[in-house]
Design an enzyme around this catalytic site. Structure first.
Site, PDB file in Angstrom:
ATOM      1  N   ASP A  39     -17.535   1.487  -0.443  1.00  0.00           N
ATOM      2  CA  ASP A  39     -16.690   0.302  -0.266  1.00  0.00           C
ATOM      3  C   ASP A  39     -17.402  -0.729   0.606  1.00  0.00           C
ATOM      4  OD1 ASP A  39     -14.703  -1.566   0.140  1.00  0.00           O
ATOM      5  OD2 ASP A  39     -13.678  -0.379   1.669  1.00  0.00           O
TER       6      ASP A  39
ATOM      7  N   ASP B 208     -10.855  -6.370   0.509  1.00  0.00           N
ATOM      8  CA  ASP B 208     -10.204  -5.284   1.236  1.00  0.00           C
ATOM      9  C   ASP B 208      -9.732  -5.826   2.577  1.00  0.00           C
ATOM     10  OD1 ASP B 208     -10.425  -1.935   1.098  1.00  0.00           O
ATOM     11  OD2 ASP B 208     -10.087  -2.784   3.080  1.00  0.00           O
TER      12      ASP B 208
ATOM     13  N   SER C 141       0.806  -1.232   0.000  1.00  0.00           N
ATOM     14  CA  SER C 141       0.000   0.000   0.000  1.00  0.00           C
ATOM     15  C   SER C 141       0.834   1.274   0.000  1.00  0.00           C
ATOM     16  CB  SER C 141      -0.946  -0.003   1.197  1.00  0.00           C
ATOM     17  OG  SER C 141      -1.936  -0.997   1.033  1.00  0.00           O
TER      18      SER C 141
ATOM     19  N   CYS D 253      -7.589   2.195   1.949  1.00  0.00           N
ATOM     20  CA  CYS D 253      -8.713   1.450   1.386  1.00  0.00           C
ATOM     21  C   CYS D 253      -8.285   0.744   0.105  1.00  0.00           C
ATOM     22  CB  CYS D 253      -9.883   2.399   1.118  1.00  0.00           C
ATOM     23  SG  CYS D 253     -11.264   1.619   0.276  1.00  0.00           S
TER      24      CYS D 253
END
Length: 659
Positions: A352, A365, A328, A384
């Site tokens: 989401d 996720d 990430s 996210c």
């Protein structure tokens, strides 16, 4: 009574023999005269020179190798004088094995010394002296000197040896020297420098010791020495002094380096810290490390076996030689790509649900419940995944490649060290070239989706990630990183700064400000993924956590590190720069198999920032935040990559971008 005719014949025969003998004598004297003229007149200069060479020996005087210092003048590599016991095989008639046995009665010679001597002997020229023992004590020198006459061809010499006073710290940047081998000699001859290496026994093998070898080595000098028939020096006729090598001033702060290395403890990984305004590398950490002093005189077999076969791979130069998915930490750069391409605005939101559907494939996720309504700022602060699954799918792999390439991802940075790897910045062309199987050569939609969160085929070095972070901190000004800050003349001690290259990325300052603000939120906002680590910091920093999968999991499985071997658990990553408004330091850190980014990597980054900005050291490194079992095994992103052609599959309704 003899006949008169017979007497006349005998007289004529005698005269003939006399003439022949006189002619033979004259012929021989003519040959001698001709040879005399040939040697003394025609070939005088040639043989005179040879005679002079037999009388005069040209001895090389090796130069003193340049020293290496950190940015504050602390010594990282130096030279010291040591007494060595050396044997010249051509000057002794005794068998070397029995000669060594006799010498062992006066000077301690270990089994390792004997093995190393045999190896050096095999690599040496017959007329060169070969070192048998180093670091002789004054008592051992005196003991041998008293018996010196018994051992022709054996000498005690005072030699300059290399030493690394900081031990293991900074080794992968500093490098080490070792004895010249055949491959080194061939490379020297290829460069046409063989004359300058006469008498030189060591050469740089790694780090700046290797990349700046020509700067550190110096210029060899020579002595003309008159020798006796037995080869013993009588007097020095002339002397051309050697020119010492130049010193290197590194950009590294060795105290910062030590603080970071201590913070890693027994964890494996790397940390690169860069000064954004200059491109100077402030810390170059690769863990675990090793002691370069082992190699100066030849590493023993046991130590070599341990270094070469360790599962921890201490000799791997991780900052430039290890490639990892960025996880990430890639998201801020993906966000900039979206803003630059006009595919997102700061106000665009998605809903989401905790996953992204591509056909029948679910990309999950890290937050199974989802993040709710997510805009660009929140996508970075809370990390996210779903936001970036959708974004990557919208951008496409080749457009991602085109945007990321100028940042240096998947490209060699050009740092002043050898053996840098390029890594992989994937594209459709790359996949066609990399794989041979036509099915594998095809690019699938699922391949693109995973790139958005820094997974899939992405494989970058820690240095590339640190450089990109420094470029972001520097508002898009990309500088080539460098280890050497200046070169210091070995005689005058005048310093000349090294230069770097810079290019400016075509970015909107407003877009950079949006991403920077979100990265500050990572460390300051309540739901920021690194807030718990930086909430008490005395400065404002910008950062981004990352977790990179080491092994994939199936669609219907849940990641549980308790059931996964330690070396197959996720990597922990963190990027940061501080102070956020005027960055003085930018860094990237990876802890192999460390779990969630804020659990292992972020605390080490904070230690580095605390020391560099505030001069603070942890009072007790044992109290440094260590990941709990839950933190270490909690994945930030668990994905399933598509394995079939999903180009034309429809998105699920919840995946559509909301304005």
């Amino acid at each position: 009574m003899r006949n008169f005719n017979d007497t006349g014949q005998e007289l004529r025969a005698f005269h003939l023999r006399l003439i022949i003998a006189a002619g033979l004598v004259l012929f021989c004297f003519s040959l001698l005269l001709a040879r005399f003229v040939w040697l003394q007149a025609i070939k005088y200069r040639h043989y005179s020179g040879m005679a002079e060479e037999n009388r005069i020996a040209i001895l090389p005087v090796p130069p003193e190798r340049g020293w290496i210092k950190d940015r504050n003048g602390i010594l990282l590599a130096e030279n010291y004088s040591s007494f060595t016991l050396e044997i010249t095989p051509s000057k002794t008639d005794q068998k070397l094995e029995s000669l060594v046995d006799e010498l062992a009665t006066m000077v301690k010679i270990s089994l390792h010394d004997r093995k190393r001597f045999k190896k050096r002997l095999a690599e040496s020229k017959h007329f060169e002296s070969v070192r048998l023992r180093s670091h002789l004590t004054e008592e051992e020198v005196a003991r041998f000197s008293a018996q010196r006459y018994r051992f022709p061809g054996v000498e005690v010499q005072s030699r300059m040896l290399r030493r690394y006073p900081q031990g293991v710290s900074g080794e992968h940047a500093i490098g080490y020297v070792a004895r010249l081998n055949q491959r080194d000699q061939e490379a020297i001859e290829h460069r046409g420098e063989e004359n300058n290496y006469n008498g030189t026994r060591i050469i740089g093998k790694a780090g700046v010791e290797k990349s700046y070898e020509s700067v550190l080595h110096g210029q060899t000098g020579y002595e003309e020495v008159e020798v006796s028939a037995r080869g013993r020096a009588i007097r020095t006729l002339s002397h051309t002094p050697a020119k010492p090598g130049n010193n290197l001033i590194l950009s590294i702060d060795i105290e910062l380096q030590k603080v970071i290395e201590k913070a890693f403890g027994k964890q494996r990984g790397a940390l690169i810290a860069i000064e954004p305004a200059t491109g100077e590398v402030l810390a170059y950490v690769s863990m675990p490390t090793f002691n370069p002093n082992l190699f100066v005189e030849g590493v023993d077999q046991k130590s070599w076996h341990q270094l070469n076969n360790s599962l921890d791979r201490p000799m791997l130069n991780r900052p430039i030689g290890g490639t990892y998915p960025p996880g990430s930490t890639y998201k801020p750069f993906m966000a900039l790509a979206a803003l630059t391409m006009g595919l997102r605005t700061p106000h665009d939101k998605i809903t989401d649900p905790g996953y992204f559907m591509l056909g029948k494939h679910q990309f999950r996720d890290q937050n199974r419940a989802g993040h709710g309504r997510v805009n660009l700022h929140k996508s970075i602060v809370e990390s996210c995944d779903t936001y970036y699954y959708i974004l990557a799918n919208d951008i496409g792999v080749d457009a991602i490649r085109d945007f990321m390439k100028p940042w240096g991802f998947g490209q060699k940075t050009g740092i002043d060290l050898h053996y840098e790897r390029a890594g992989v910045l994937p594209s459709t062309d790359w996949k066609k070239q990399y794989f041979n199987d036509p099915i594998q050569q095809k690019w699938y939609a699922g391949d693109t989706v995973s790139l958005g969160i820094g997974q899939g085929y992405n494989a970058f070095t820690p240095l590339q990630l640190a450089r990109a972070t420094a470029t972001l901190a520097n508002d898009g000004a990309a500088l080539k990183p460098r280890i050497v800050k200046a070169i210091e003349n070995g005689v005058t001690h005048q310093q000349s700064a090294t230069s770097t290259e810079e290019h400016k990325l075509d970015l909107d300052p407003k877009h950079i400000a949006i991403v920077k603000r979100a990265m500050i939120g990572v460390t300051r906002e309540e739901k920021g993924t690194a807030m718990t680590v930086f909430e008490r910091a005395e400065y404002i920093s910008a950062g981004k956590t990352g977790t990179a999968q080491v092994v994939g999991i199936k669609q219907d499985e849940t990641y549980d590190a308790k059931t996964v071997a330690e070396r197959k658990r996720d990597h922990s990553l963190y990027i940061a720069f501080a102070p956020a408004d005027r960055p003085r330091i930018a860094l990237a850190v990876i802890v192999e198999n460390g779990g969630f980014g804020s659990a292992a990597a972020a605390p080490i980054a904070k230690v580095a920032l605390d020391y560099y900005l505030l001069g603070k050291r942890p009072e007790n490194f044992r109290t440094l935040p260590q990941p709990t079992v839950e933190q270490a095994i909690e994945p930030e992103s668990v994905i399933e990559e598509g394995g079939e052609d999903m180009e034309n599959l429809p998105d699920s309704p919840q995946n559509h971008l909301e304005g």
